[in-house]
Design a protein around this motif. Sequence first.
Motif, PDB file in Angstrom:
ATOM      1  N   VAL A 169       0.861  -1.171   0.000  1.00  0.00           N
ATOM      2  CA  VAL A 169       0.000   0.000   0.000  1.00  0.00           C
ATOM      3  C   VAL A 169       0.905   1.232   0.000  1.00  0.00           C
ATOM      4  N   LEU A 170       0.734   2.097  -1.002  1.00  0.00           N
ATOM      5  CA  LEU A 170       1.630   3.233  -1.207  1.00  0.00           C
ATOM      6  C   LEU A 170       0.826   4.530  -1.210  1.00  0.00           C
ATOM      7  N   HIS A 171       1.173   5.447  -0.298  1.00  0.00           N
ATOM      8  CA  HIS A 171       0.450   6.707  -0.201  1.00  0.00           C
ATOM      9  C   HIS A 171       1.307   7.862  -0.708  1.00  0.00           C
ATOM     10  N   LEU A 213       3.577   2.840 -14.262  1.00  0.00           N
ATOM     11  CA  LEU A 213       2.766   4.030 -14.497  1.00  0.00           C
ATOM     12  C   LEU A 213       3.567   5.182 -15.111  1.00  0.00           C
ATOM     13  N   ASP A 214       4.864   4.934 -15.366  1.00  0.00           N
ATOM     14  CA  ASP A 214       5.738   5.931 -15.996  1.00  0.00           C
ATOM     15  C   ASP A 214       5.705   7.258 -15.231  1.00  0.00           C
ATOM     16  N   ASP A 215       5.927   7.141 -13.916  1.00  0.00           N
ATOM     17  CA  ASP A 215       5.890   8.322 -13.059  1.00  0.00           C
ATOM     18  C   ASP A 215       6.913   8.122 -11.936  1.00  0.00           C
ATOM     19  N   GLU A 216       8.082   8.771 -12.063  1.00  0.00           N
ATOM     20  CA  GLU A 216       9.167   8.583 -11.109  1.00  0.00           C
ATOM     21  C   GLU A 216       8.815   9.043  -9.695  1.00  0.00           C
ATOM     22  N   ARG A 217       7.829   9.902  -9.566  1.00  0.00           N
ATOM     23  CA  ARG A 217       7.424  10.350  -8.240  1.00  0.00           C
ATOM     24  C   ARG A 217       6.961   9.180  -7.373  1.00  0.00           C
ATOM     25  N   LEU A 218       6.482   8.129  -8.003  1.00  0.00           N
ATOM     26  CA  LEU A 218       5.890   7.012  -7.272  1.00  0.00           C
ATOM     27  C   LEU A 218       6.933   6.122  -6.598  1.00  0.00           C
ATOM     28  N   THR A 219       8.219   6.360  -6.862  1.00  0.00           N
ATOM     29  CA  THR A 219       9.260   5.592  -6.166  1.00  0.00           C
ATOM     30  C   THR A 219       9.391   6.020  -4.709  1.00  0.00           C
ATOM     31  N   ASP A 220       8.757   7.139  -4.338  1.00  0.00           N
ATOM     32  CA  ASP A 220       8.978   7.703  -3.000  1.00  0.00           C
ATOM     33  C   ASP A 220       7.651   8.009  -2.296  1.00  0.00           C
ATOM     34  N   PRO A 221       6.897   6.988  -1.879  1.00  0.00           N
ATOM     35  CA  PRO A 221       5.664   7.236  -1.126  1.00  0.00           C
ATOM     36  C   PRO A 221       5.985   7.838   0.236  1.00  0.00           C
ATOM     37  N   ASP A 222       5.060   8.630   0.776  1.00  0.00           N
ATOM     38  CA  ASP A 222       5.332   9.238   2.087  1.00  0.00           C
ATOM     39  C   ASP A 222       4.943   8.319   3.241  1.00  0.00           C
ATOM     40  N   TRP A 223       4.085   7.314   2.987  1.00  0.00           N
ATOM     41  CA  TRP A 223       3.910   6.223   3.943  1.00  0.00           C
ATOM     42  C   TRP A 223       3.426   4.976   3.216  1.00  0.00           C
ATOM     43  N   THR A 224       3.640   3.836   3.856  1.00  0.00           N
ATOM     44  CA  THR A 224       3.356   2.553   3.224  1.00  0.00           C
ATOM     45  C   THR A 224       2.716   1.596   4.229  1.00  0.00           C
ATOM     46  N   ASP A 225       2.193   0.533   3.691  1.00  0.00           N
ATOM     47  CA  ASP A 225       1.674  -0.585   4.484  1.00  0.00           C
ATOM     48  C   ASP A 225       1.791  -1.821   3.606  1.00  0.00           C
ATOM     49  N   TYR A 226       1.662  -2.982   4.200  1.00  0.00           N
ATOM     50  CA  TYR A 226       1.742  -4.200   3.388  1.00  0.00           C
ATOM     51  C   TYR A 226       0.989  -5.335   4.067  1.00  0.00           C
ATOM     52  N   GLN A 227       0.753  -6.399   3.306  1.00  0.00           N
ATOM     53  CA  GLN A 227       0.090  -7.589   3.824  1.00  0.00           C
ATOM     54  C   GLN A 227       0.560  -8.800   3.035  1.00  0.00           C
ATOM     55  N   HIS A 228       0.821  -9.900   3.766  1.00  0.00           N
ATOM     56  CA  HIS A 228       1.092 -11.184   3.122  1.00  0.00           C
ATOM     57  C   HIS A 228      -0.209 -11.989   3.073  1.00  0.00           C
ATOM     58  N   TRP A 229      -0.458 -12.626   1.955  1.00  0.00           N
ATOM     59  CA  TRP A 229      -1.579 -13.564   1.846  1.00  0.00           C
ATOM     60  C   TRP A 229      -1.000 -14.903   1.383  1.00  0.00           C
ATOM     61  N   ARG A 230      -0.727 -15.796   2.308  1.00  0.00           N
ATOM     62  CA  ARG A 230      -0.233 -17.130   1.918  1.00  0.00           C
ATOM     63  C   ARG A 230      -1.277 -17.841   1.071  1.00  0.00           C
TER      64      ARG A 230
END
Length: 344
Positions: free
Chosen positions: A200-202, A275-292
């Motif tokens: 999850v990228l904000h 998405l051809d947008d270099e700004r997206l390499t640097d989100p200001d906060w993130t989250d993640y989840q594993h789904w086995r």
Amino acid sequence: MATTLAVVGAGAAGAAATYALRDTPVEVTVFEKSRGVCGRAATRRKEDCTYEYGANYLKADDDRVTELVTERLPTEGLIDVEEPIYAFERTGGIDEGRDADDHKWTYESGITQLAKRLFGATEATVHNGVRVETLRRLDDGWALVDAEGTALGEFDAVLLTPPAPQTADLLGQATWEHDDRRALRRAIASVPYRTVVAGVLHYPFELDRPWYGAVNTDKDHDIGWIAREECKPGHVPDGESLLLVQMNEPWSVANYDERPERMLSEIAERTAHLLDDERLTDPDWTDYQHWRYSQPEEQVDTGALSIADGHDLYFAGDWVADEARLHTAVRSGLDTGAHIGNSY
């Protein structure tokens, strides 16, 4: 005298089955290992954002489920996801997809509202934070035991709704000496599942794209699905973007145990490239989840499950339905609940 039913799992299928039994003489007790409900249709909140990081929406692809959501359950906060779904391949750009105009719903406060509203229409008892570890066959019914060895009660019947591998494990550990147990376990354990890592990228700016989500149709890109949570009313503040990026199976398996910081950095890099947008390499906060066990790649042989009826044992979920989607899990629960209600 009422029949007692234990439902293992408070996901969409378990909630729908419980709802289908609301006007029957079946007393339902639900055991859910997590703190919430709705299983892989999950909602989180962070920094004034609401986001679905598993199943993203409910598709209008079943008349009975559509009627349930739009007429029978409370509709306050039910919202349309109006932007379309596009598609991409490994070497191509993101273009209009085949299912671009399919109707999609969620709730302003999150997709978990689906299970909450289903349970809210019943008198079922729901126990959260309880992991059922063992099933013990009795002369007339079942006893359930949790992971600490604590008895959870005795019931006339049991409905199992976890993903197929976890359901197979429960049967494998069951205290039940019968050839049918082994046959059921083999059939259920044969269902293959897809492993997914979700990032999850904000961003403190709003993306200008004509689509809500995009799916990788050739399954040859590291990204399998990308969605813009800001397209859901009430989910993301104006002027911000929140991307849910679910990675394809090979990447997810290879990186499942990777450090979150490194994993999310790589997800952001791949997102920026797609998405051809270099700004997206640097989100200001993130989250993640594993789904086995994110999604079944195939469905179980339902004919092989029919022998369970004679043992007061039932199954429901997207792996029992004809397609691995949220609406089919709901339909599976409704069908199984009706079947149980007609059996007692």
